[in-house]
Structure formats: C-alpha cells, structure tokens
Motif scaffolding. Sequence first.
Motif, PDB file in Angstrom:
ATOM      1  N   GLU A  17     -13.330   2.280   6.136  1.00  0.00           N
ATOM      2  CA  GLU A  17     -12.852   2.186   4.755  1.00  0.00           C
ATOM      3  C   GLU A  17     -12.197   0.826   4.537  1.00  0.00           C
ATOM      4  O   GLU A  17     -11.601   0.250   5.446  1.00  0.00           O
ATOM      5  N   ALA A  18     -12.278   0.333   3.313  1.00  0.00           N
ATOM      6  CA  ALA A  18     -11.626  -0.928   2.970  1.00  0.00           C
ATOM      7  C   ALA A  18     -10.108  -0.764   2.991  1.00  0.00           C
ATOM      8  O   ALA A  18      -9.575   0.319   2.757  1.00  0.00           O
ATOM      9  N   THR A  19      -9.405  -1.835   3.295  1.00  0.00           N
ATOM     10  CA  THR A  19      -7.949  -1.862   3.278  1.00  0.00           C
ATOM     11  C   THR A  19      -7.494  -2.912   2.269  1.00  0.00           C
ATOM     12  O   THR A  19      -8.297  -3.680   1.737  1.00  0.00           O
ATOM     13  N   LEU A  20      -6.188  -2.972   2.033  1.00  0.00           N
ATOM     14  CA  LEU A  20      -5.666  -4.027   1.167  1.00  0.00           C
ATOM     15  C   LEU A  20      -5.888  -5.402   1.772  1.00  0.00           C
ATOM     16  O   LEU A  20      -5.985  -6.399   1.053  1.00  0.00           O
TER      17      LEU A  20
ATOM     18  N   LYS B 161      -9.111  -1.083  -3.788  1.00  0.00           N
ATOM     19  CA  LYS B 161      -9.995  -0.892  -2.640  1.00  0.00           C
ATOM     20  C   LYS B 161     -11.396  -0.495  -3.091  1.00  0.00           C
ATOM     21  O   LYS B 161     -12.401  -0.967  -2.549  1.00  0.00           O
ATOM     22  N   ARG B 162     -11.463   0.387  -4.081  1.00  0.00           N
ATOM     23  CA  ARG B 162     -12.769   0.788  -4.592  1.00  0.00           C
ATOM     24  C   ARG B 162     -13.469  -0.370  -5.290  1.00  0.00           C
ATOM     25  O   ARG B 162     -14.682  -0.545  -5.157  1.00  0.00           O
TER      26      ARG B 162
ATOM     27  N   ASP C 253      -8.648  -6.327   3.158  1.00  0.00           N
ATOM     28  CA  ASP C 253      -9.971  -6.691   2.663  1.00  0.00           C
ATOM     29  C   ASP C 253      -9.897  -7.162   1.212  1.00  0.00           C
ATOM     30  O   ASP C 253     -10.523  -8.153   0.828  1.00  0.00           O
ATOM     31  N   VAL C 254      -9.129  -6.443   0.407  1.00  0.00           N
ATOM     32  CA  VAL C 254      -8.958  -6.832  -0.994  1.00  0.00           C
ATOM     33  C   VAL C 254      -8.352  -8.226  -1.071  1.00  0.00           C
ATOM     34  O   VAL C 254      -8.818  -9.090  -1.821  1.00  0.00           O
TER      35      VAL C 254
ATOM     36  N   ASP D 199       0.834  -1.204   0.000  1.00  0.00           N
ATOM     37  CA  ASP D 199       0.000   0.000   0.000  1.00  0.00           C
ATOM     38  C   ASP D 199       0.868   1.252   0.000  1.00  0.00           C
ATOM     39  O   ASP D 199       0.576   2.241  -0.685  1.00  0.00           O
TER      40      ASP D 199
END
Length: 321
Positions: free
Chosen positions: A297-300, A226-227, A302-303, A202
């Motif tokens: 917010e999403a993080t890597l 993330k999006r 989560d990805v 990141d």
Amino acid sequence: MANGPPAVELVDLRKSFGDHVVLDGLTLRVPTGGVHALLGQNGAGKTTTVRILATLTRPDSGTARVAGHDVVRQRRRVRRAISLAGQHAALDDGQTGVENLTMLARLAGLRAPAARARAAALLDRFDLADAAGRRVVTYSGGMRRRLDLAASLVGAPSVIFLDEPTTGLDPRSRQGLWEVIGELAGAGVTVLLTTQYLEEADRLADRIMVLHDGGLVAEGTALDLKRRFGAQRLELTWRDAAGLAAAARRLGDRVTHRDPARLALSVATDGTAPQVRGLLDEVDPDRHGVVRFTVREATLDDVFFTLTGRPASPEREVARV
C-alpha cells in the motif's frame, strides 16, 4: 470539524528574503477545529508561513487572516487569539515549572490567585504536577516540550501553531505529545502543525497540506492523498546498478522512489496480477535483473516523494481531494 469562517486563510501570499523566494503565491484555507498538518521539504516555506500567521514576519504581498483578523492590520487581535510553540522550548531554565506558568499567566493579565490556579490546572493536564516544584533545567526533553505546550495555552487560544514540536524527542516522549495534541483538538482548539515526520501527520492530522516551491501542491486527508497518488506501489530490487539504471530509464517519470544504495525503485500500480506481470516484463524482459519484488500500500512517504520530486509549474494547479 466545525462549520463557519476558517481559522486560517491565506490568499496569494508572497515572501522573499533577498533574491530567495520562499512563498510564491501561497493560497490555503484551514477550517476551524481539528489538527491540520503542513508538510514540505526543508526550505518549502513551512516555518515562514507560521511566522507570518503568528505576526512575527510581515508578508511582501497577499493577505493572511487568523480567527478572522488580518495579520498585518490587526496584529493585536491575532495575538490574543493564537499561541505558538516553536521548535525550541521558550522556557526559563532557572525557574520551576509552576513559576514559569504563573509568570506567563500574570503577563497575560490574570491576578495572582487566578494565575496560580491556571498554572496548577495546566500542570495537572499535562501530567507535570509531580515536577511542578523542580527547576526546568532538570526536566527531560519530553517534559520540557509538554511544559512548553502548557505555556502556550495559558491564554486559552483558539488557534495554536506547533512548529515541529516533536523534533529531537525519543519515541515515548513523541507518543505522549501526540496524545496531548489530540486532546487539544478534542477541546475545540484549531491546531496547525508543521512536521518532517510523515507518520506524525498520518497519525494526527485530519487534513494535510503539502508545500513545494513556495506554493500549495496538494491537500486532503491522509487516506485521500494516498489514493490520489497511487493506492499501491510495486517495489523492485535489482541484481546490479546497471539493471537499476536501465529500468529507471524505461520507466521515466513513473518512478515514484529510487534508492540506489539498496538497488531498489518503486512504481505506482493498481496491484492486479496482469499489471504487475506487465511491469515486470517491461522493465526486465530477460528476467535476469529483478531479484525481488513486493506490492504494498502507498504511504505518505510515497505521496511526499511524488509531489516534491517533480518541479512545480509556473501556474501551479493544486490537487485537492
């Protein structure tokens, strides 16, 4: 990043060890310049990919080119264009820092005065000049990794492969190495980095590629990934394991992460109040199970969990963003 031919290009690359398939039709393209991170679980094929690109392992089929040269048919040209810093520093502990670099410069074909000058310049660049006369066995872990990176630059490569370069380093040493990697990219070197530290990717990477089951499942900038895989997450903490299990059954494959030890799970959300209320009503209709919830917010992470937590289909469709 610079335009023009890619620094690295793989097409339908395959590699097996016995019955174990490591790379299963891997296709990817790394533009010239910048830092590019290769992520994946243990066994996803990251190190095998780097070894093939560095001409240390031959692929079973497919093609791989580095700096425009085929890694099988043009191995010598590839090796003149690249450098590799592996997971363990390849240094002579009995020699001093300056002796290590001078020896490597001589092996690279430099005459003695030029080799000494190259060693001195690299020691200064990597903040090791004060330790140049000390034997490497006395160096700290962070100093050894910096010296290993300096050694990998003796030949002024256009492409450098860093295979988990900060493994085992303390936070301060990792921070220092991050700065060095940024300087390399700023000087025009193409850096291909494999790492298990998602915050490292990141922080450093201009572009991220995710491997799973021997193939590429997603690539893009950290922000784009993330999006693409959920801009926000609703984290739910449950009163007991039974409630957690029931919620997981209701949500099915919408669960992005589950932590039984914390009685917690996460689900993607757009963060709006109506959707959050709807999810809470869906998973906890009696309003007795959820003890705490958080929208973030999403993080890597989560990805990564979203991409590698699902089985790869036989005909893998890459999510490019």
